[in-house]
Design a protein around this motif. Structure first.
Motif, short mmCIF file in Angstrom:
data_model
loop_
_atom_site.label_atom_id
_atom_site.label_comp_id
_atom_site.label_asym_id
_atom_site.label_seq_id
_atom_site.Cartn_x
_atom_site.Cartn_y
_atom_site.Cartn_z
N LEU A 157 0.83 -1.21 0.00
CA LEU A 157 0.00 0.00 0.00
C LEU A 157 0.86 1.26 0.00
CD1 LEU A 157 -2.90 -1.00 2.43
CD2 LEU A 157 -3.08 -0.53 -0.03
N LYS A 158 1.95 1.23 0.74
CA LYS A 158 2.87 2.39 0.75
C LYS A 158 3.53 2.57 -0.61
CE LYS A 158 3.96 2.45 5.64
NZ LYS A 158 4.96 2.22 6.68
N SER A 159 4.00 1.48 -1.20
CA SER A 159 4.70 1.59 -2.48
C SER A 159 3.76 1.96 -3.63
CB SER A 159 5.46 0.30 -2.81
OG SER A 159 4.57 -0.74 -3.11
N GLU A 160 2.50 1.58 -3.54
CA GLU A 160 1.51 1.90 -4.58
C GLU A 160 0.80 3.22 -4.32
OE1 GLU A 160 0.76 0.21 -7.43
OE2 GLU A 160 2.41 -1.17 -6.96
N ASP A 161 1.06 3.82 -3.15
CA ASP A 161 0.38 5.05 -2.74
C ASP A 161 -1.14 4.90 -2.88
OD1 ASP A 161 0.30 7.60 -1.67
OD2 ASP A 161 0.28 8.55 -3.66
N ALA A 162 -1.65 3.77 -2.35
CA ALA A 162 -3.08 3.46 -2.42
C ALA A 162 -3.66 3.42 -1.01
CB ALA A 162 -3.29 2.13 -3.12
N SER A 163 -4.96 3.59 -0.92
CA SER A 163 -5.64 3.56 0.37
C SER A 163 -6.16 2.18 0.73
CB SER A 163 -6.82 4.54 0.36
OG SER A 163 -6.37 5.84 0.11
N PHE A 164 -6.51 1.39 -0.30
CA PHE A 164 -7.15 0.10 -0.07
C PHE A 164 -6.50 -1.01 -0.90
CE2 PHE A 164 -10.38 3.33 0.60
CZ PHE A 164 -10.93 2.96 1.83
N PHE A 165 -6.48 -2.20 -0.34
CA PHE A 165 -6.11 -3.42 -1.05
C PHE A 165 -7.42 -4.11 -1.40
CE2 PHE A 165 -4.76 -7.94 -1.03
CZ PHE A 165 -3.72 -7.86 -1.94
N ARG A 166 -7.60 -4.47 -2.66
CA ARG A 166 -8.85 -5.06 -3.13
C ARG A 166 -8.66 -6.55 -3.40
NH1 ARG A 166 -13.50 -3.39 -4.87
NH2 ARG A 166 -12.89 -1.20 -4.96
N ILE A 167 -9.60 -7.36 -2.88
CA ILE A 167 -9.62 -8.80 -3.10
C ILE A 167 -10.91 -9.12 -3.86
CG2 ILE A 167 -9.64 -11.07 -1.99
CD1 ILE A 167 -8.36 -9.50 0.48
N SER A 168 -10.79 -9.79 -5.01
CA SER A 168 -11.96 -10.08 -5.84
C SER A 168 -11.93 -11.52 -6.32
CB SER A 168 -11.98 -9.18 -7.08
OG SER A 168 -11.97 -7.83 -6.73
N VAL A 169 -13.10 -11.99 -6.71
CA VAL A 169 -13.23 -13.27 -7.39
C VAL A 169 -13.75 -12.97 -8.78
CG1 VAL A 169 -14.45 -15.48 -7.45
CG2 VAL A 169 -13.65 -14.56 -5.26
N LEU A 170 -13.05 -13.49 -9.79
CA LEU A 170 -13.43 -13.28 -11.18
C LEU A 170 -13.76 -14.62 -11.83
CD1 LEU A 170 -10.53 -10.86 -12.17
CD2 LEU A 170 -12.81 -10.24 -11.37
N GLY A 171 -14.59 -14.59 -12.86
CA GLY A 171 -14.83 -15.80 -13.64
C GLY A 171 -13.60 -16.12 -14.46
N GLY A 172 -13.40 -17.41 -14.74
CA GLY A 172 -12.24 -17.82 -15.53
C GLY A 172 -11.25 -18.59 -14.70
N GLY A 173 -10.09 -18.80 -15.22
CA GLY A 173 -9.11 -19.62 -14.53
C GLY A 173 -9.33 -21.08 -14.86
N CYS A 174 -8.35 -21.89 -14.59
CA CYS A 174 -8.43 -23.30 -14.99
C CYS A 174 -9.43 -24.10 -14.16
CB CYS A 174 -7.05 -23.94 -14.98
SG CYS A 174 -6.15 -23.76 -13.44
N SER A 175 -9.87 -23.58 -13.01
CA SER A 175 -10.84 -24.30 -12.18
C SER A 175 -12.21 -23.63 -12.12
CB SER A 175 -10.30 -24.45 -10.75
OG SER A 175 -9.21 -25.32 -10.71
N GLY A 176 -12.43 -22.57 -12.88
CA GLY A 176 -13.74 -21.92 -12.94
C GLY A 176 -13.78 -20.50 -12.42
N PHE A 177 -13.12 -20.24 -11.30
CA PHE A 177 -13.04 -18.89 -10.73
C PHE A 177 -11.58 -18.61 -10.41
CE2 PHE A 177 -17.25 -20.44 -9.46
CZ PHE A 177 -18.05 -19.43 -9.95
N GLN A 178 -11.23 -17.33 -10.38
CA GLN A 178 -9.86 -16.97 -10.02
C GLN A 178 -9.86 -15.79 -9.07
OE1 GLN A 178 -7.66 -16.07 -13.53
NE2 GLN A 178 -9.10 -14.54 -14.23
N TYR A 179 -8.85 -15.77 -8.22
CA TYR A 179 -8.67 -14.67 -7.28
C TYR A 179 -7.94 -13.54 -7.97
CZ TYR A 179 -9.65 -18.39 -3.92
OH TYR A 179 -10.22 -19.42 -3.22
N ASP A 180 -8.29 -12.31 -7.59
CA ASP A 180 -7.64 -11.13 -8.16
C ASP A 180 -7.31 -10.17 -7.02
OD1 ASP A 180 -6.89 -9.55 -10.59
OD2 ASP A 180 -8.34 -8.15 -9.70
N PHE A 181 -6.12 -9.60 -7.07
CA PHE A 181 -5.66 -8.66 -6.05
C PHE A 181 -5.25 -7.37 -6.75
CE2 PHE A 181 -4.40 -12.99 -4.82
CZ PHE A 181 -5.25 -13.16 -3.74
N SER A 182 -5.73 -6.24 -6.24
CA SER A 182 -5.40 -4.95 -6.85
C SER A 182 -5.45 -3.87 -5.77
CB SER A 182 -6.36 -4.64 -7.99
OG SER A 182 -7.70 -4.59 -7.52
#
Length: 115
Positions: free
Chosen positions: A26-51
Motif C-alpha cells: 500500500l505504501k509503495s503503490e500510494d493506495a488507500s485500499f487493497f482489493r480482493i476479488s473473485v473473477l470468472g475464468g481460470g483453470c478451475s472456474g473462478f480466479q482470485y484477483d488482487f489490486s
C-alpha cells in the motif's frame, strides 16, 4: 459501501504475513485500499484477483485489520466467507494465497478454484 469489520456472518481474515506484506504494498503503490476479488475464468472456474484502490465502490465491504483497510465486493464475498488470505514466501517465489473452505477444488498454481 459497508464497513463490516470482520463481523461473523461475513468473516474474512488476513494472516499476519499477509497483513505485513499488504502494508508494504500500500505504501509503495500510494493506495488507500487493497482489493480482493473473485473473477470468472481460470483453470478451475473462478480466479482470485488482487489490486489497489483509492476509494471503495458502492457494492464493497470495507474491512479493517491490523491498520489495513481492504475491500471485497458483495458478489466476491459470497465465495470468500470464512476464508483467510495468506502470504507465502518460498524458494520458487512469493505470492498471496487464499485458504478458502468453500472451494471444492483448486488448481495447481493456487490462483483459481471451483465451488
Amino acid at each position: 459501501m459497508q464497513d463490516i469489520n470482520n463481523t461473523k456472518e461475513n468473516e474474512f481474515k488476513l494472516s499476519q504475513d499477509a497483513s505485513n506484506r499488504i502494508k508494504i504494498l500500500l505504501k509503495s503503490e500510494d493506495a488507500s485500499f487493497f482489493r480482493i476479488s473473485v473473477l470468472g475464468g481460470g483453470c478451475s472456474g473462478f480466479q482470485y484477483d488482487f489490486s489497489f484502490s483509492s476509494s471503495p465502490n458502492d457494492d464493497d465491504y470495507v474491512f479493517n485489520q491490523d491498520g489495513i483497510s481492504y475491500l471485497i465486493d458483495k458478489p466476491s464475498m459470497d465465495f470468500l466467507v470464512g476464508s483467510t488470505l495468506e502470504y507465502v514466501s518460498e524458494l520458487s517465489g512469493a505470492y498471496f494465497k487464499i485458504e478458502n473452505p468453500n472451494a471444492t477444488a483448486n488448481c495447481g498454481c493456487g490462483t483459481s478454484f471451483s465451488i
